[in-house]
Design a protein around this motif. Structure first.
Motif, PDB file in Angstrom:
ATOM      1  N   LEU A  61      -7.473  12.820   3.833  1.00 23.83           N
ATOM      2  CA  LEU A  61      -6.213  12.806   3.084  1.00 23.83           C
ATOM      3  C   LEU A  61      -5.341  13.987   3.486  1.00 23.83           C
ATOM      4  O   LEU A  61      -4.121  13.847   3.657  1.00 23.83           O
ATOM      5  CB  LEU A  61      -6.502  12.841   1.579  1.00 23.83           C
ATOM      6  N   LEU A  62      -5.953  15.163   3.667  1.00 21.43           N
ATOM      7  CA  LEU A  62      -5.190  16.378   3.994  1.00 21.43           C
ATOM      8  C   LEU A  62      -4.508  16.276   5.353  1.00 21.43           C
ATOM      9  O   LEU A  62      -3.442  16.856   5.574  1.00 21.43           O
ATOM     10  CB  LEU A  62      -6.106  17.603   3.957  1.00 21.43           C
ATOM     11  N   THR A  63      -5.130  15.557   6.263  1.00 22.54           N
ATOM     12  CA  THR A  63      -4.525  15.412   7.597  1.00 22.54           C
ATOM     13  C   THR A  63      -3.334  14.444   7.584  1.00 22.54           C
ATOM     14  O   THR A  63      -2.494  14.484   8.478  1.00 22.54           O
ATOM     15  CB  THR A  63      -5.570  14.896   8.610  1.00 22.54           C
ATOM     16  N   ILE A  64      -3.289  13.592   6.549  1.00 20.75           N
ATOM     17  CA  ILE A  64      -2.216  12.594   6.473  1.00 20.75           C
ATOM     18  C   ILE A  64      -1.054  13.071   5.597  1.00 20.75           C
ATOM     19  O   ILE A  64       0.109  13.017   5.992  1.00 20.75           O
ATOM     20  CB  ILE A  64      -2.761  11.254   5.907  1.00 20.75           C
ATOM     21  N   ALA A  65      -1.391  13.546   4.374  1.00 18.60           N
ATOM     22  CA  ALA A  65      -0.364  13.860   3.371  1.00 18.60           C
ATOM     23  C   ALA A  65       0.199  15.268   3.550  1.00 18.60           C
ATOM     24  O   ALA A  65      -0.538  16.203   3.851  1.00 18.60           O
ATOM     25  CB  ALA A  65      -0.938  13.691   1.967  1.00 18.60           C
ATOM     26  N   PRO A  66       1.511  15.452   3.341  1.00 22.11           N
ATOM     27  CA  PRO A  66       2.130  16.789   3.427  1.00 22.11           C
ATOM     28  C   PRO A  66       1.936  17.576   2.132  1.00 22.11           C
ATOM     29  O   PRO A  66       1.535  17.027   1.107  1.00 22.11           O
ATOM     30  CB  PRO A  66       3.612  16.462   3.636  1.00 22.11           C
ATOM     31  N   LEU A  67       2.222  18.877   2.187  1.00 23.76           N
ATOM     32  CA  LEU A  67       2.118  19.739   1.012  1.00 23.76           C
ATOM     33  C   LEU A  67       3.415  20.516   0.848  1.00 23.76           C
ATOM     34  O   LEU A  67       3.779  21.310   1.714  1.00 23.76           O
ATOM     35  CB  LEU A  67       0.934  20.698   1.149  1.00 23.76           C
ATOM     36  N   ASN A  68       4.110  20.287  -0.264  1.00 25.89           N
ATOM     37  CA  ASN A  68       5.360  20.994  -0.563  1.00 25.89           C
ATOM     38  C   ASN A  68       5.067  22.065  -1.615  1.00 25.89           C
ATOM     39  O   ASN A  68       4.659  21.761  -2.729  1.00 25.89           O
ATOM     40  CB  ASN A  68       6.397  19.994  -1.082  1.00 25.89           C
ATOM     41  N   LYS A 118       0.840  -1.196   0.000  1.00 24.34           N
ATOM     42  CA  LYS A 118       0.000   0.000   0.000  1.00 24.34           C
ATOM     43  C   LYS A 118       0.878   1.250   0.000  1.00 24.34           C
ATOM     44  O   LYS A 118       1.977   1.244   0.531  1.00 24.34           O
ATOM     45  CB  LYS A 118      -0.908   0.017   1.235  1.00 24.34           C
ATOM     46  N   THR A 119       0.353   2.306  -0.585  1.00 24.10           N
ATOM     47  CA  THR A 119       1.078   3.577  -0.613  1.00 24.10           C
ATOM     48  C   THR A 119       1.066   4.211   0.773  1.00 24.10           C
ATOM     49  O   THR A 119       0.032   4.222   1.456  1.00 24.10           O
ATOM     50  CB  THR A 119       0.409   4.539  -1.613  1.00 24.10           C
ATOM     51  N   ASP A 120       2.204   4.704   1.198  1.00 25.58           N
ATOM     52  CA  ASP A 120       2.300   5.432   2.468  1.00 25.58           C
ATOM     53  C   ASP A 120       1.981   6.905   2.174  1.00 25.58           C
ATOM     54  O   ASP A 120       2.851   7.662   1.735  1.00 25.58           O
ATOM     55  CB  ASP A 120       3.699   5.277   3.058  1.00 25.58           C
ATOM     56  N   PHE A 121       0.740   7.290   2.406  1.00 29.20           N
ATOM     57  CA  PHE A 121       0.302   8.642   2.042  1.00 29.20           C
ATOM     58  C   PHE A 121       0.910   9.724   2.938  1.00 29.20           C
ATOM     59  O   PHE A 121       0.858  10.897   2.585  1.00 29.20           O
ATOM     60  CB  PHE A 121      -1.230   8.718   2.073  1.00 29.20           C
ATOM     61  N   SER A 122       1.494   9.335   4.045  1.00 27.96           N
ATOM     62  CA  SER A 122       2.149  10.330   4.903  1.00 27.96           C
ATOM     63  C   SER A 122       3.446  10.840   4.272  1.00 27.96           C
ATOM     64  O   SER A 122       4.010  11.835   4.717  1.00 27.96           O
ATOM     65  CB  SER A 122       2.437   9.736   6.281  1.00 27.96           C
ATOM     66  N   ILE A 179       0.961  14.007  -5.937  1.00 25.41           N
ATOM     67  CA  ILE A 179       0.147  12.791  -5.834  1.00 25.41           C
ATOM     68  C   ILE A 179      -0.507  12.498  -7.190  1.00 25.41           C
ATOM     69  O   ILE A 179      -0.923  13.413  -7.900  1.00 25.41           O
ATOM     70  CB  ILE A 179      -0.915  12.928  -4.715  1.00 25.41           C
ATOM     71  N   THR A 180      -0.562  11.230  -7.580  1.00 24.76           N
ATOM     72  CA  THR A 180      -1.061  10.858  -8.901  1.00 24.76           C
ATOM     73  C   THR A 180      -2.530  10.483  -8.873  1.00 24.76           C
ATOM     74  O   THR A 180      -3.114  10.275  -7.806  1.00 24.76           O
ATOM     75  CB  THR A 180      -0.266   9.664  -9.473  1.00 24.76           C
ATOM     76  N   PHE A 181      -3.095  10.394 -10.060  1.00 25.83           N
ATOM     77  CA  PHE A 181      -4.504   9.994 -10.233  1.00 25.83           C
ATOM     78  C   PHE A 181      -4.738   8.611  -9.611  1.00 25.83           C
ATOM     79  O   PHE A 181      -5.697   8.401  -8.870  1.00 25.83           O
ATOM     80  CB  PHE A 181      -4.829   9.980 -11.727  1.00 25.83           C
ATOM     81  N   LYS A 182      -3.831   7.661  -9.893  1.00 25.40           N
ATOM     82  CA  LYS A 182      -3.985   6.295  -9.377  1.00 25.40           C
ATOM     83  C   LYS A 182      -3.892   6.257  -7.856  1.00 25.40           C
ATOM     84  O   LYS A 182      -4.597   5.488  -7.196  1.00 25.40           O
ATOM     85  CB  LYS A 182      -2.911   5.386  -9.986  1.00 25.40           C
ATOM     86  N   GLN A 183      -3.012   7.072  -7.284  1.00 22.22           N
ATOM     87  CA  GLN A 183      -2.878   7.105  -5.825  1.00 22.22           C
ATOM     88  C   GLN A 183      -4.135   7.663  -5.160  1.00 22.22           C
ATOM     89  O   GLN A 183      -4.528   7.196  -4.089  1.00 22.22           O
ATOM     90  CB  GLN A 183      -1.648   7.931  -5.448  1.00 22.22           C
ATOM     91  N   LEU A 184      -4.762   8.647  -5.810  1.00 23.37           N
ATOM     92  CA  LEU A 184      -6.025   9.180  -5.268  1.00 23.37           C
ATOM     93  C   LEU A 184      -7.112   8.119  -5.319  1.00 23.37           C
ATOM     94  O   LEU A 184      -7.936   8.003  -4.401  1.00 23.37           O
ATOM     95  CB  LEU A 184      -6.449  10.425  -6.053  1.00 23.37           C
ATOM     96  N   LEU A 185      -7.133   7.330  -6.401  1.00 21.06           N
ATOM     97  CA  LEU A 185      -8.098   6.221  -6.489  1.00 21.06           C
ATOM     98  C   LEU A 185      -7.828   5.190  -5.398  1.00 21.06           C
ATOM     99  O   LEU A 185      -8.754   4.653  -4.783  1.00 21.06           O
ATOM    100  CB  LEU A 185      -8.017   5.552  -7.867  1.00 21.06           C
ATOM    101  N   GLU A 186      -6.546   4.922  -5.164  1.00 22.30           N
ATOM    102  CA  GLU A 186      -6.169   3.957  -4.129  1.00 22.30           C
ATOM    103  C   GLU A 186      -6.622   4.425  -2.751  1.00 22.30           C
ATOM    104  O   GLU A 186      -7.033   3.622  -1.910  1.00 22.30           O
ATOM    105  CB  GLU A 186      -4.644   3.763  -4.135  1.00 22.30           C
ATOM    106  N   PHE A 187      -6.581   5.744  -2.549  1.00 20.76           N
ATOM    107  CA  PHE A 187      -7.002   6.274  -1.244  1.00 20.76           C
ATOM    108  C   PHE A 187      -8.512   6.107  -1.034  1.00 20.76           C
ATOM    109  O   PHE A 187      -8.996   6.152   0.082  1.00 20.76           O
ATOM    110  CB  PHE A 187      -6.614   7.758  -1.146  1.00 20.76           C
TER     111      PHE A 187
END
Length: 432
Positions: free
Chosen positions: A363-370, A304-308, A315-323
């Motif tokens: 998702l926003l609480t898990i993934a960072p924003l650069n 599984k993708t580590d969204f953190s 982030i890619t289209f496929k990763q968003l679907l996976e989430f």
């Protein structure tokens, strides 16, 4: 005697003149409605849908069966009552609407029953909403929920879907879409540039509609498990090949291989509410099939993708679907990010259309924003193409380009632009 006689005669004459003048004057004050014909039952049946009488133009009133003089009377009456009809009770009092006509229209009027109810907060939903369009779209693929998100009421959304069903399951062309009674000219002008539909109606449309109707009537339903049904199976139930593919992809990708319950099936946007009700009695979810499918998917599923550790700006289209997002939500986020050149803060992502806000917030609480790679400029040196294409600048782009020819001080340019504070704050996110 002669003198008295002439005096009396003159007095009677003056009296008659005064009486005639008074009668003529008072008759002018009374409106003559002798040529107004009250609406009675029409010989041709009307195709009625829910409507808000305050939104109708002259053509739409004609579509309801009113004459030009009756329409003029209704519009004048609306001005008399303050510019808006506030209730069915008030609309009923308009003397150009007969009791028979009101009875025919009553159930379709989107107004509270009485003036008392109009003042209560329960009927705030009748207030006119603005239409929000995120980009080009095919109205054939829109569910009732999508139309509500765009700005239509729930009843209006249902009416649009009923009209699509009446046409044979799709809108066919922009011409036919425009004929939808619930969409007034003002809203159509806003929607028209974004519609992914042919401009003209095909000449064979009538034959197509007739064939579609006969095909629809020949659909024979039988008990089935939606988790084992393939594309041909869905087509046998009256879905097009494209719709059948969408259902199978929705099941296999978004739901990870299986419909868990009836709600999962109902949420698939190509299955209309009417179609779902037709299918419901025949749907048999077999728990053993569900278990096998889940087990197979678990075996196939790799790490599984580590969204953190996944940057929201990459982030890619496929990763968003996976989430867990559906294709429309994932596409909207990727598309909005591309137009912006990247997100500057996480709140922007929550303003994206077609998303599940609870899932997105997770998702926003898990993934960072650069934000280091997001392009930023000053008002003076920003490229013209960038200004004209950026969602936050494009409506002020021409003014910025014009003012900076003679003015190099950004503070003065802002004063000349006179944009709303919230728009200015949004634009400054992408300025140095």
């Amino acid at each position: 005697m002669k003198k008295n006689y002439y005096q009396k005669l003159a007095f009677m004459g003056m009296l008659l003149i005064i009486l005639f003048t008074f009668q003529k004057y008072t008759s002018k004050e009374k409106e003559d409605f002798s040529d107004v014909k009250f609406v009675s039952e029409s010989t041709t049946p009307l195709s009625l849908s829910e409507f808000e009488p305050n939104d109708l133009d002259q053509k739409q009133w004609q579509n309801l069966g009113f004459t030009e003089k009756q329409i003029a009377t209704i519009l004048n009456y609306k001005k008399v009552v303050g510019g808006r009809f506030t209730s069915k009770e008030q609309f009923k009092k308009c003397y150009a609407v007969s009791p028979e006509k009101f009875k025919e229209l009553e159930s379709y009027i989107l107004l509270p029953e009485t003036n008392k109810e109009a003042k209560s907060s329960h009927f705030k939903s009748f207030e006119k909403k603005s239409i929000n369009i995120s980009g080009k779209f095919n109205p054939d693929h829109y569910s009732a929920n999508d139309w509500v998100k765009m700005g239509f009421s729930e009843r209006q959304a249902e009416a649009i879907l009923k009209y699509k069903s009446y046409l044979g399951g799709n809108f066919v062309s922009k011409e036919k879409f425009k004929e939808c009674f619930i969409i007034n000219d003002e809203n159509y002008e806003k929607l028209e540039p974004y519609l992914i539909l042919p401009t003209k109606t095909p000449e064979n449309f009538k034959n197509f509609a007739r064939n579609f109707t006969s095909r629809k009537s020949k659909v024979q339903y039988h008990s089935f498990d939606p988790n084992t049904l393939n594309i041909d199976g869905w087509k046998a139930f009256g879905f097009s090949e494209k719709q059948a593919n969408t259902i199978v992809n929705y099941r296999d990708r978004n739901l990870k291989g299986s419909f868990k319950n009836l709600e999962d099936i109902q949420k698939c946007f190509v299955i209309s509410a009417e179609k779902f009700e037709e299918l419901r009695p025949y749907i048999k979810l077999n728990p053993s099939n569900l278990a096998k499918i889940d087990e197979k998917k678990f075996e196939i599923r790799q790490e599984k993708t580590d969204f953190s550790k996944i940057d929201l700006n990459s982030i890619t289209f496929k990763q968003l679907l996976e989430f867990g997002m559906d294709e429309r939500a994932a596409g909207s986020i990727i598309g909005f990010r591309k137009k912006l050149g990247g997100f500057v803060n996480k709140d922007q992502i929550l303003t994206t259309y077609n998303i599940d806000k609870d899932l997105t917030q997770k998702l926003l609480t898990i993934a960072p924003l650069n934000t280091s790679n997001v392009p930023k400029y000053t008002l003076v040196d920003a490229p013209e193409e960038w200004l004209k294409n950026h969602p936050y600048f494009k409506y002020s782009a021409d003014k910025i380009i014009f003012y900076r020819i003679s003015e190099r001080d950004e503070k003065k340019i802002w004063k000349l632009l006179k944009v709303k504070p919230e728009y200015e704050a949004r634009m400054k996110l992408y300025l140095k």
